[in-house]
Motif scaffolding. Structure first.
Motif, PDB file in Angstrom:
ATOM      1  N   SER A   1       0.780  -1.458  -0.067  1.00 27.87           N
ATOM      2  CA  SER A   1      -0.074   0.026  -0.269  1.00 27.87           C
ATOM      3  C   SER A   1       0.754   1.032  -0.521  1.00 27.87           C
ATOM      4  N   ILE A   2       0.412   2.445  -0.088  1.00 28.07           N
ATOM      5  CA  ILE A   2       1.287   3.550  -0.734  1.00 28.07           C
ATOM      6  C   ILE A   2       1.500   3.791   1.187  1.00 28.07           C
ATOM      7  N   GLN A   3       0.821   3.709   2.019  1.00 30.00           N
ATOM      8  CA  GLN A   3       0.816   4.083   3.313  1.00 30.00           C
ATOM      9  C   GLN A   3       2.218   3.163   3.379  1.00 30.00           C
ATOM     10  N   GLU A   4       1.956   1.629   3.812  1.00 39.20           N
ATOM     11  CA  GLU A   4       3.301   0.846   3.539  1.00 39.20           C
ATOM     12  C   GLU A   4       4.902   1.870   2.924  1.00 39.20           C
ATOM     13  N   LEU A   5       4.061   1.838   1.586  1.00 35.21           N
ATOM     14  CA  LEU A   5       5.318   2.794   1.253  1.00 35.21           C
ATOM     15  C   LEU A   5       5.771   3.880   1.717  1.00 35.21           C
ATOM     16  N   GLU A   6       5.538   4.803   2.339  1.00 36.10           N
ATOM     17  CA  GLU A   6       5.338   5.522   3.015  1.00 36.10           C
ATOM     18  C   GLU A   6       6.216   5.645   4.477  1.00 36.10           C
ATOM     19  N   ALA A   7       5.203   4.625   4.999  1.00 34.62           N
ATOM     20  CA  ALA A   7       6.226   4.169   6.522  1.00 34.62           C
ATOM     21  C   ALA A   7       8.041   3.753   5.959  1.00 34.62           C
ATOM     22  N   ALA A   8       7.920   3.170   4.603  1.00 32.95           N
ATOM     23  CA  ALA A   8       9.329   2.210   4.299  1.00 32.95           C
ATOM     24  C   ALA A   8      10.168   2.862   4.297  1.00 32.95           C
ATOM     25  N   ILE A   9       9.701   4.956   3.721  1.00 30.48           N
ATOM     26  CA  ILE A   9      10.520   5.345   3.010  1.00 30.48           C
ATOM     27  C   ILE A   9      11.347   6.150   4.657  1.00 30.48           C
ATOM     28  N   ASN A  10       9.987   6.638   5.624  1.00 27.73           N
ATOM     29  CA  ASN A  10      10.613   7.235   6.434  1.00 27.73           C
ATOM     30  C   ASN A  10      11.543   6.306   7.453  1.00 27.73           C
ATOM     31  N   TYR A  11      11.239   5.026   7.463  1.00 28.47           N
ATOM     32  CA  TYR A  11      11.620   4.132   8.370  1.00 28.47           C
ATOM     33  C   TYR A  11      13.172   4.219   7.878  1.00 28.47           C
ATOM     34  N   TRP A  12      13.487   4.406   6.695  1.00 27.55           N
ATOM     35  CA  TRP A  12      14.598   3.834   5.942  1.00 27.55           C
ATOM     36  C   TRP A  12      15.103   5.674   6.290  1.00 27.55           C
TER      37      TRP A  12
ATOM     38  N   GLU B   1      14.054  -4.259  -8.151  1.00 26.20           N
ATOM     39  CA  GLU B   1      14.798  -4.759  -7.156  1.00 26.20           C
ATOM     40  C   GLU B   1      14.620  -4.307  -6.159  1.00 26.20           C
ATOM     41  N   SER B   2      15.903  -2.926  -6.805  1.00 23.37           N
ATOM     42  CA  SER B   2      16.506  -2.814  -5.146  1.00 23.37           C
ATOM     43  C   SER B   2      15.312  -2.292  -4.259  1.00 23.37           C
ATOM     44  N   ALA B   3      13.760  -1.812  -5.553  1.00 26.74           N
ATOM     45  CA  ALA B   3      12.801  -1.102  -4.050  1.00 26.74           C
ATOM     46  C   ALA B   3      12.429  -2.821  -3.749  1.00 26.74           C
ATOM     47  N   ARG B   4      11.970  -3.458  -4.174  1.00 25.05           N
ATOM     48  CA  ARG B   4      11.131  -4.640  -3.628  1.00 25.05           C
ATOM     49  C   ARG B   4      12.324  -4.936  -2.434  1.00 25.05           C
ATOM     50  N   LEU B   5      13.394  -4.877  -2.545  1.00 23.42           N
ATOM     51  CA  LEU B   5      14.645  -5.575  -1.288  1.00 23.42           C
ATOM     52  C   LEU B   5      13.935  -4.361  -0.512  1.00 23.42           C
ATOM     53  N   ALA B   6      14.136  -3.647  -1.152  1.00 20.69           N
ATOM     54  CA  ALA B   6      13.910  -2.136   0.322  1.00 20.69           C
ATOM     55  C   ALA B   6      12.732  -2.804   1.113  1.00 20.69           C
ATOM     56  N   ILE B   7      11.872  -2.479   0.204  1.00 17.61           N
ATOM     57  CA  ILE B   7      10.673  -2.684   1.177  1.00 17.61           C
ATOM     58  C   ILE B   7      10.454  -4.594   1.871  1.00 17.61           C
ATOM     59  N   GLN B   8      10.814  -5.236   1.483  1.00 18.15           N
ATOM     60  CA  GLN B   8      11.461  -6.396   1.929  1.00 18.15           C
ATOM     61  C   GLN B   8      11.894  -6.635   3.542  1.00 18.15           C
ATOM     62  N   SER B   9      12.574  -5.286   3.277  1.00 17.02           N
ATOM     63  CA  SER B   9      13.845  -5.667   4.383  1.00 17.02           C
ATOM     64  C   SER B   9      13.023  -4.740   5.484  1.00 17.02           C
ATOM     65  N   PHE B  10      12.191  -3.250   5.600  1.00 19.44           N
ATOM     66  CA  PHE B  10      11.471  -3.081   6.636  1.00 19.44           C
ATOM     67  C   PHE B  10      10.777  -3.153   6.629  1.00 19.44           C
ATOM     68  N   PHE B  11       9.946  -4.717   5.833  1.00 22.33           N
ATOM     69  CA  PHE B  11       8.640  -5.482   6.709  1.00 22.33           C
ATOM     70  C   PHE B  11       9.749  -6.212   7.394  1.00 22.33           C
ATOM     71  N   LYS B  12      10.618  -7.077   6.679  1.00 19.75           N
ATOM     72  CA  LYS B  12      11.460  -7.798   8.521  1.00 19.75           C
ATOM     73  C   LYS B  12      11.924  -7.426   9.312  1.00 19.75           C
ATOM     74  N   ASN B  13      12.468  -5.837   8.529  1.00 21.27           N
ATOM     75  CA  ASN B  13      12.449  -5.049  10.206  1.00 21.27           C
ATOM     76  C   ASN B  13      12.169  -4.262  11.451  1.00 21.27           C
ATOM     77  N   THR B  14      10.552  -4.818  11.349  1.00 29.08           N
ATOM     78  CA  THR B  14       9.210  -3.336  11.753  1.00 29.08           C
ATOM     79  C   THR B  14       8.383  -4.184  11.906  1.00 29.08           C
ATOM     80  N   HIS B  15       7.759  -5.872  11.191  1.00 31.94           N
ATOM     81  CA  HIS B  15       7.120  -6.580  11.044  1.00 31.94           C
ATOM     82  C   HIS B  15       7.415  -7.276  12.656  1.00 31.94           C
ATOM     83  N   THR B  16       6.489  -7.987  13.580  1.00 35.20           N
ATOM     84  CA  THR B  16       6.822  -8.749  14.605  1.00 35.20           C
ATOM     85  C   THR B  16       5.909 -10.262  14.508  1.00 35.20           C
ATOM     86  N   ASN B  17       6.063 -10.961  13.987  1.00 35.69           N
ATOM     87  CA  ASN B  17       4.844 -12.215  14.022  1.00 35.69           C
ATOM     88  C   ASN B  17       3.810 -12.267  15.755  1.00 35.69           C
TER      89      ASN B  17
END
Length: 74
Positions: free
Chosen positions: A5-16, A58-74
């Motif tokens: 989502s656009i909200q997830e992209l914005e959060a990922a940009i702010n995280y990085w 690829e670079s955007a996909r890796l950045a968003i995947q790393s964001f999810f891995k680093n910020t989302h807990t199961n």
């Protein structure tokens, strides 16, 4: 098909940006934030709320995947 989502992209940009603030007189974004900025801007212009993960380069996909891995807990 997975979407981001656009909200997830914005959060990922702010995280990085918080992990690696912009530098130099030109305030260059870190590579991860820069990779996410283009799809984020396109979504704003197109009025899109989400984008399929497989349309990200690829670079955007890796950045968003790393964001999810680093910020989302199961």
């Amino acid at each position: 098909m997975l979407f981001v989502s656009i909200q997830e992209l914005e959060a990922a940009i702010n995280y990085w940006r918080s992990q690696s603030p912009a530098v130099g007189e030109e305030l260059h974004l870190c590579p991860e934030a820069a990779a996410l900025a283009k799809p984020y801007a396109l979504m704003i212009v197109q009025g899109a709320q989400r984008v399929p993960m497989d349309v990200l380069d690829e670079s955007a996909r890796l950045a968003i995947q790393s964001f999810f891995k680093n910020t989302h807990t199961n």
